[in-house]
Design a protein around this motif. Structure first.
Motif, PDB file in Angstrom:
ATOM      1  N   SER A   7      18.562 124.157 -50.743  1.00 63.72           N
ATOM      2  CA  SER A   7      19.764 123.859 -50.115  1.00 63.72           C
ATOM      3  C   SER A   7      21.058 124.505 -50.187  1.00 63.72           C
ATOM      4  O   SER A   7      20.694 125.704 -50.928  1.00 63.72           O
ATOM      5  N   GLY A   8      22.091 124.410 -49.642  1.00 64.71           N
ATOM      6  CA  GLY A   8      23.336 125.257 -49.684  1.00 64.71           C
ATOM      7  C   GLY A   8      23.712 126.027 -48.688  1.00 64.71           C
ATOM      8  O   GLY A   8      24.761 126.809 -48.616  1.00 64.71           O
ATOM      9  N   GLY A   9      22.796 126.015 -47.664  1.00 71.07           N
ATOM     10  CA  GLY A   9      23.236 126.775 -46.437  1.00 71.07           C
ATOM     11  C   GLY A   9      24.394 126.107 -45.838  1.00 71.07           C
ATOM     12  O   GLY A   9      24.793 125.080 -45.991  1.00 71.07           O
ATOM     13  N   GLY A  15      33.105 137.654 -45.185  1.00 71.98           N
ATOM     14  CA  GLY A  15      33.799 137.865 -46.282  1.00 71.98           C
ATOM     15  C   GLY A  15      33.750 136.656 -47.082  1.00 71.98           C
ATOM     16  O   GLY A  15      34.152 136.828 -48.387  1.00 71.98           O
ATOM     17  N   GLY A  16      33.202 135.470 -46.578  1.00 71.53           N
ATOM     18  CA  GLY A  16      33.160 134.323 -47.636  1.00 71.53           C
ATOM     19  C   GLY A  16      31.698 134.304 -48.575  1.00 71.53           C
ATOM     20  O   GLY A  16      31.032 135.276 -48.510  1.00 71.53           O
ATOM     21  N   SER A  17      31.621 133.287 -49.100  1.00 71.57           N
ATOM     22  CA  SER A  17      30.599 133.111 -50.228  1.00 71.57           C
ATOM     23  C   SER A  17      29.896 131.842 -49.985  1.00 71.57           C
ATOM     24  O   SER A  17      30.304 130.601 -49.348  1.00 71.57           O
ATOM     25  N   LEU A  18      28.524 131.905 -50.295  1.00 69.62           N
ATOM     26  CA  LEU A  18      27.694 130.593 -50.414  1.00 69.62           C
ATOM     27  C   LEU A  18      26.534 130.599 -51.431  1.00 69.62           C
ATOM     28  O   LEU A  18      26.403 131.989 -51.776  1.00 69.62           O
ATOM     29  N   LEU A  80      20.578 131.777 -55.151  1.00 71.29           N
ATOM     30  CA  LEU A  80      21.130 133.023 -54.673  1.00 71.29           C
ATOM     31  C   LEU A  80      22.655 132.809 -54.486  1.00 71.29           C
ATOM     32  O   LEU A  80      22.850 132.243 -53.414  1.00 71.29           O
ATOM     33  N   GLN A  81      23.364 133.499 -55.128  1.00 65.49           N
ATOM     34  CA  GLN A  81      24.828 133.677 -54.716  1.00 65.49           C
ATOM     35  C   GLN A  81      25.081 134.848 -53.847  1.00 65.49           C
ATOM     36  O   GLN A  81      24.670 136.192 -54.257  1.00 65.49           O
ATOM     37  N   MET A  82      25.791 134.434 -52.778  1.00 72.93           N
ATOM     38  CA  MET A  82      25.893 135.286 -51.740  1.00 72.93           C
ATOM     39  C   MET A  82      27.408 135.444 -51.490  1.00 72.93           C
ATOM     40  O   MET A  82      28.293 134.465 -51.152  1.00 72.93           O
ATOM     41  N   ASP A  83      28.008 136.542 -52.028  1.00 71.62           N
ATOM     42  CA  ASP A  83      29.325 136.965 -51.736  1.00 71.62           C
ATOM     43  C   ASP A  83      29.475 138.236 -50.376  1.00 71.62           C
ATOM     44  O   ASP A  83      28.641 138.743 -50.385  1.00 71.62           O
ATOM     45  N   SER A  84      30.742 138.074 -50.159  1.00 72.73           N
ATOM     46  CA  SER A  84      31.293 139.253 -49.119  1.00 72.73           C
ATOM     47  C   SER A  84      30.150 139.229 -47.911  1.00 72.73           C
ATOM     48  O   SER A  84      29.601 140.311 -47.577  1.00 72.73           O
ATOM     49  N   GLY A 108      13.142 126.253 -45.483  1.00 79.22           N
ATOM     50  CA  GLY A 108      14.041 127.264 -44.942  1.00 79.22           C
ATOM     51  C   GLY A 108      15.565 126.602 -44.797  1.00 79.22           C
ATOM     52  O   GLY A 108      15.608 125.342 -44.618  1.00 79.22           O
ATOM     53  N   THR A 109      16.602 127.261 -44.916  1.00 74.73           N
ATOM     54  CA  THR A 109      17.997 126.770 -44.752  1.00 74.73           C
ATOM     55  C   THR A 109      18.787 127.753 -43.917  1.00 74.73           C
ATOM     56  O   THR A 109      18.707 129.111 -43.953  1.00 74.73           O
ATOM     57  N   GLN A 110      19.440 127.275 -43.157  1.00 74.68           N
ATOM     58  CA  GLN A 110      20.103 128.288 -42.091  1.00 74.68           C
ATOM     59  C   GLN A 110      21.446 128.638 -42.761  1.00 74.68           C
ATOM     60  O   GLN A 110      22.417 127.785 -43.326  1.00 74.68           O
TER      61      GLN A 110
END
Length: 115
Positions: A7-9, A15-18, A80-84, A108-110
């Motif tokens: 989850s979380g896609g 420049g944002g985060s997910l 999975l913290q995704m920044d920048s 999978g998540t888009q």
């Protein structure tokens, strides 16, 4: 059997985060590797980040310094913290788990990075 639910896609601007989550259930072993791969349209599935049961982490060069993988062993969940984020991070992200000689994949998540 092992089930992985991601989850979380979503859609985010450059420049944002997910933060992605992957919850494991079923017959789980205490010795395992978990991680994330991604696949962009027309490209092969590539490793993004992995974490072992003793918390050793590994990252693809393209995400080092921007992505962070972590695990909550009590919840059997990997994050999975995704920044920048960059447009080239756009892909379907797949969670995986390997244990006891077997490998398991989530659905999978888009993740789409676009202005």
């Amino acid at each position: 059997q092992v089930q992985l639910v991601e989850s979380g896609g979503g859609l985010v601007q450059p420049g944002g985060s997910l933060r992605l989550s992957c919850a494991a259930s079923g017959r789980l072993f205490s010795i395992y590797n978990m991680g994330w791969y991604r696949q962009a349209p027309g490209k092969q599935r590539d490793l993004v980040a992995t974490i072992t049961y003793y918390s050793s982490r590994n990252y693809a060069d393209s995400v080092k310094g921007r992505f962070t993988i972590s695990a909550d062993t009590a919840k059997n969940t990997v994050y999975l913290q995704m920044d920048s984020l960059k447009p080239e991070d756009t892909a379907v992200y797949y969670c995986y788990r390997s244990q006891d000689g077997g490998s398991y994949w989530g659905q999978g998540t888009q993740v789409t990075v676009s202005s």
